[in-house]
Design an enzyme around this catalytic site. Structure first.
Site, PDB file in Angstrom:
ATOM      1  N   LYS A 194       2.545   7.213 -14.977  1.00 43.77           N
ATOM      2  CA  LYS A 194       3.416   7.518 -13.828  1.00 43.77           C
ATOM      3  C   LYS A 194       3.379   6.289 -12.921  1.00 43.77           C
ATOM      4  CE  LYS A 194       3.889   8.688  -9.995  1.00 43.77           C
ATOM      5  NZ  LYS A 194       4.568   7.796  -9.023  1.00 43.77           N
ATOM      6  N   GLU A 210       7.225   4.914  -7.769  1.00 40.21           N
ATOM      7  CA  GLU A 210       8.652   5.213  -7.667  1.00 40.21           C
ATOM      8  C   GLU A 210       9.414   4.097  -6.955  1.00 40.21           C
ATOM      9  OE1 GLU A 210       6.109   6.483  -6.146  1.00 40.21           O
ATOM     10  OE2 GLU A 210       6.586   7.658  -4.370  1.00 40.21           O
ATOM     11  N   SER A 226      -3.774   3.517  -3.005  1.00 39.66           N
ATOM     12  CA  SER A 226      -4.430   3.448  -1.691  1.00 39.66           C
ATOM     13  C   SER A 226      -5.636   4.387  -1.637  1.00 39.66           C
ATOM     14  CB  SER A 226      -3.427   3.827  -0.610  1.00 39.66           C
ATOM     15  OG  SER A 226      -2.966   5.141  -0.849  1.00 39.66           O
ATOM     16  N   CYS A 236      -4.324  -5.949  -3.647  1.00 38.45           N
ATOM     17  CA  CYS A 236      -5.592  -5.296  -3.285  1.00 38.45           C
ATOM     18  C   CYS A 236      -6.721  -6.307  -3.235  1.00 38.45           C
ATOM     19  CB  CYS A 236      -5.930  -4.203  -4.279  1.00 38.45           C
ATOM     20  SG  CYS A 236      -6.271  -4.874  -5.891  1.00 38.45           S
ATOM     21  N   GLU A 289      -6.416  -1.297   6.408  1.00 38.19           N
ATOM     22  CA  GLU A 289      -5.853  -2.174   5.383  1.00 38.19           C
ATOM     23  C   GLU A 289      -4.389  -2.395   5.773  1.00 38.19           C
ATOM     24  OE1 GLU A 289      -4.941  -0.557   1.463  1.00 38.19           O
ATOM     25  OE2 GLU A 289      -5.415  -2.487   0.546  1.00 38.19           O
TER      26      GLU A 289
HETATM   27  P1  NAD Z   1      -0.109   4.689  -3.109  1.00 36.70           P
HETATM   28  O1  NAD Z   1      -1.478   5.258  -3.057  1.00 36.70           O
HETATM   29  O2  NAD Z   1       0.857   5.072  -2.052  1.00 36.70           O
HETATM   30  O3  NAD Z   1       0.604   5.093  -4.506  1.00 36.70           O
HETATM   31  C1  NAD Z   1      -0.027   4.894  -5.744  1.00 36.70           C
HETATM   32  C2  NAD Z   1       0.524   5.897  -6.742  1.00 36.70           C
HETATM   33  O4  NAD Z   1       0.203   7.221  -6.313  1.00 36.70           O
HETATM   34  C3  NAD Z   1       2.031   5.858  -6.895  1.00 36.70           C
HETATM   35  O5  NAD Z   1       2.347   6.050  -8.255  1.00 36.70           O
HETATM   36  C4  NAD Z   1       2.518   7.008  -6.031  1.00 36.70           C
HETATM   37  O6  NAD Z   1       3.708   7.580  -6.493  1.00 36.70           O
HETATM   38  C5  NAD Z   1       1.380   8.006  -6.128  1.00 36.70           C
HETATM   39  N1  NAD Z   1       1.181   8.775  -4.903  1.00 36.70           N
HETATM   40  C6  NAD Z   1       1.443   8.387  -3.629  1.00 36.70           C
HETATM   41  N2  NAD Z   1       1.082   9.352  -2.763  1.00 36.70           N
HETATM   42  C7  NAD Z   1       0.579  10.366  -3.490  1.00 36.70           C
HETATM   43  C8  NAD Z   1       0.026  11.635  -3.160  1.00 36.70           C
HETATM   44  N3  NAD Z   1      -0.082  12.036  -1.914  1.00 36.70           N
HETATM   45  N4  NAD Z   1      -0.408  12.413  -4.167  1.00 36.70           N
HETATM   46  C9  NAD Z   1      -0.330  12.000  -5.445  1.00 36.70           C
HETATM   47  N5  NAD Z   1       0.183  10.815  -5.814  1.00 36.70           N
HETATM   48  C10 NAD Z   1       0.630   9.999  -4.855  1.00 36.70           C
HETATM   49  O7  NAD Z   1      -0.270   3.100  -3.213  1.00 36.70           O
HETATM   50  P2  NAD Z   1       0.871   2.003  -3.160  1.00 36.70           P
HETATM   51  O8  NAD Z   1       1.404   1.925  -1.773  1.00 36.70           O
HETATM   52  O9  NAD Z   1       1.811   2.153  -4.286  1.00 36.70           O
HETATM   53  O10 NAD Z   1      -0.004   0.693  -3.482  1.00 36.70           O
HETATM   54  C11 NAD Z   1      -0.695  -0.022  -2.512  1.00 36.70           C
HETATM   55  C12 NAD Z   1      -2.126   0.410  -2.409  1.00 36.70           C
HETATM   56  O11 NAD Z   1      -2.772   0.301  -3.675  1.00 36.70           O
HETATM   57  C13 NAD Z   1      -2.959  -0.471  -1.482  1.00 36.70           C
HETATM   58  O12 NAD Z   1      -3.824   0.335  -0.737  1.00 36.70           O
HETATM   59  C14 NAD Z   1      -3.731  -1.363  -2.431  1.00 36.70           C
HETATM   60  O13 NAD Z   1      -4.943  -1.879  -1.910  1.00 36.70           O
HETATM   61  C15 NAD Z   1      -3.986  -0.429  -3.551  1.00 36.70           C
HETATM   62  N6  NAD Z   1      -4.265  -1.135  -4.788  1.00 36.70           N
HETATM   63  C16 NAD Z   1      -5.545  -1.131  -5.238  1.00 36.70           C
HETATM   64  C17 NAD Z   1      -5.860  -1.823  -6.389  1.00 36.70           C
HETATM   65  C18 NAD Z   1      -7.262  -1.856  -6.899  1.00 36.70           C
HETATM   66  O14 NAD Z   1      -7.439  -2.324  -8.003  1.00 36.70           O
HETATM   67  N7  NAD Z   1      -8.260  -1.376  -6.178  1.00 36.70           N
HETATM   68  C19 NAD Z   1      -4.859  -2.510  -7.094  1.00 36.70           C
HETATM   69  C20 NAD Z   1      -3.555  -2.472  -6.609  1.00 36.70           C
HETATM   70  C21 NAD Z   1      -3.270  -1.780  -5.455  1.00 36.70           C
END
Ligand code: NAD
Length: 495
Positions: A173, A176, A226, A281, A380
């Site tokens: 998944k 989006e 996140s 990240c 962050e």
């Molecule tokens: P996000 O957490 O908003 O979304 C990540 C995924 O989760 C997406 O596929 C999204 O559709 C889904 N999602 C979002 N909200 C959700 C919810 N409430 N319930 C279930 N699924 C949900 O993250 P983002 O904005 O796409 O990416 C940026 C974040 O990811 C930053 O915080 C970054 O630091 C982190 N990140 C971490 C790493 C790592 O390796 N630690 C790598 C890349 C990005």
């Protein structure tokens, strides 16, 4: 307007949910596609398909799986320009960043080509008379990957390479916000000869994730995103009895000791803070300037920032693209007003940069005299804002890094090997750079943070990724010596 569906059973699959969302080009603010959002029925269809494909894929010989992985590697590599163009169009990062993420992602496919070596078990002969013990690793079944917007090709490769090489089938998944890269990769995997159903993509939002987390046929969930979402995925997934690794957000500190080479440290900080518009990240978001180094370092960074060119990926001279959405851009800009109110000094203000007319652009910013109580330090920001915290000593710097709730990556810049070694020993973070600002491990090590940057006990990709996607099994076997067996097998009675 392009309509993006799901990818199930080796082909595009139209869902019936009726829910859709826009996909934008962040550099032009134009909507470029409409994305179908999966409902429970679509998720169930993808999982059922992956489940059906599992027995045959698991039984496929290691040599054949490796042959397919080599072809996947070749196809992604030879189509890297097309893939990079999709990433630039939907995510906004400039082509060099997009190609960089593909290269780092491909490392994982390359390592997975060596899966026979990785999966080799151990063998102990004659632990008792006629008894041998050996270990094997077996795939889990259907596993899910849930990935963020900021690395739409690399993070899926972190997950699927090991998962499918080890004999699992996958439901991915992707974010989006930029689903095109995952859909294109799915096509390349099919072209490489991966059997239908081994790799599936469902598009959408929380509704799809919620179903994956409770679906009884999903054995494991590998999440990257996140921290608040990672925590929730870990809690809900493990409550449903699944194996979960959930990688979260970060606040990466780069400590610069007074003996560091200033120009090298400034170059490193700028590329690590502003590459991919700070939406990484592993981006450096805090420079910890120790003692006398601060003034010269701030001046050297500001001077470099003035030369950084912000623009769309279609501009070959652009070094940094837009942010992912207008809401995120405004939120990041809001930290600048907040920092000013809280007493930080804005040395470079990205809100004042001349920017391309449309698109979700923000210039690069440098904040000096940031303190740990400020929101720009605590949160962050995930954008092109670099904060400088001035401290008096190495111990103060270490204390700051170790008190931070995140522990993804960190770096130290110094010419003193002893100081670097001490930092590596003392610091509470999963990945440490010594004169390297973004210490993302090569794919034959594993990637992961500590504290609020990872929920779960296994890091992603590399050896720990292979462990995550397999069960261990230990066999204890007894075979009587044929020489003493009562059935005559034709062995001489020597004992
Ligand atoms: P996000 O957490 O908003 O979304 C990540 C995924 O989760 C997406 O596929 C999204 O559709 C889904 N999602 C979002 N909200 C959700 C919810 N409430 N319930 C279930 N699924 C949900 O993250 P983002 O904005 O796409 O990416 C940026 C974040 O990811 C930053 O915080 C970054 O630091 C982190 N990140 C971490 C790493 C790592 O390796 N630690 C790598 C890349 C990005």
């Amino acid at each position: 307007m392009t309509l993006i569906h799901h990818w199930i059973a080796g082909r595009s699959h139209a869902g019936q949910s009726g829910r859709r969302g826009p996909v934008y080009n962040p550099a032009t603010a134009e909507q470029i596609a409409e994305l179908e959002y999966a409902d429970e029925a679509t998720v169930d269809a993808a999982v059922a398909c992956a489940r059906q494909a599992f027995p045959a894929w698991r039984a496929t010989s290691l040599s054949r799986r490796v042959e397919i992985l080599f072809r996947i590697r070749e196809l992604i590599s030879s189509h890297r320009q097309e893939l990079a163009a999709i990433i630039t169009r939907e995510n906004g990062k400039v082509p060099s960043d997009a190609l960089g993420e593909i290269a780092r992602g491909l490392e994982n496919v390359e390592v997975a080509c060596g899966i026979p070596q990785i999966l080799k078990g151990q063998f102990s002969e004659q632990v008792a008379t006629g008894v041998d013990v050996y270990s094997i690793r077996q795939p889990l079944g259907v596993v899910a990957g849930i990935t963020p917007f900021n690395f739409p090709a690399m993070v899926p490769m972190w997950i699927f390479a090991n998962a499918i090489a080890a004999g699992n089938t996958v439901v991915l998944k992707p974010s989006e916000k930029d689903p095109g890269a995952a859909m294109y990769i799915a096509e390349l995997l099919a072209e490489a000869g991966l059997p239908a159903g081994v790799f599936n993509v469902i598009n959408g939002d929380r509704a799809a994730v919620d179903r994956l987390l409770v679906h009884p046929a999903i054995e494991a969930v590998s999440f990257v995103g996140s921290t608040p979402v990672a925590r929730s995925i870990y809690e809900r997934g493990t409550a449903a009895g699944k194996r979960v690794q959930a990688l979260g957000g970060a606040k990466n500190h780069m400590v610069v000791l007074p003996d560091a080479e200033i120009d090298g440290a400034a170059d490193a900080a700028i590329s690590a803070a502003f590459g991919s518009a700070g939406e990484r990240c592993m981006a450096v978001s805090v420079v910890v300037a120790v003692g006398v180094v601060a003034d010269a370092l701030v001046a050297a960074m500001a001077e470099r920032m003035a030369r950084l060119r912000v623009g769309p990926g279609t501009d070959p001279r652009a070094q940094m693209g837009p942010l992912i959405t207008p809401q995120h851009r405004d939120k990041v800009a809001g930290y600048l007003s907040g920092a000013e109110r809280e007493g930080a000094k804005i040395v470079v203000d990205g809100r004042r940069t001349q920017l391309p007319g449309r698109g979700f652009f923000l210039g690069v910013s440098l904040l000096d005299h940031v303190t740990p109580d400020m929101s720009s330090y605590r949160d962050e920001i995930f954008g092109p804002v670099l904060g400088v915290v001035r401290v008096g000593s190495y111990d103060d710097a270490l204390d700051l890094v170790n008190r931070n709730p995140y522990g993804n990556g960190t770096a130290i810049f110094t010419r003193d090997g002893g100081a670097a070694r001490r930092f590596q020993y003392d610091v509470l973070a999963g990945m440490v750079g010594i004169n390297v600002p973004i210490p993302v491990p090569v794919a034959y090590y594993s990637f992961g943070g500590w504290k609020a940057s990872l929920f779960g006990d296994q890091h992603i990709y590399g050896p720990e990724g292979a462990l995550f996607f397999t069960h261990g099994k230990v066999v204890t076997s007894r075979w009587p010596d044929p020489a003493t067996s009562r059935i005559d097998l034709g062995f001489p009675q020597t004992r």
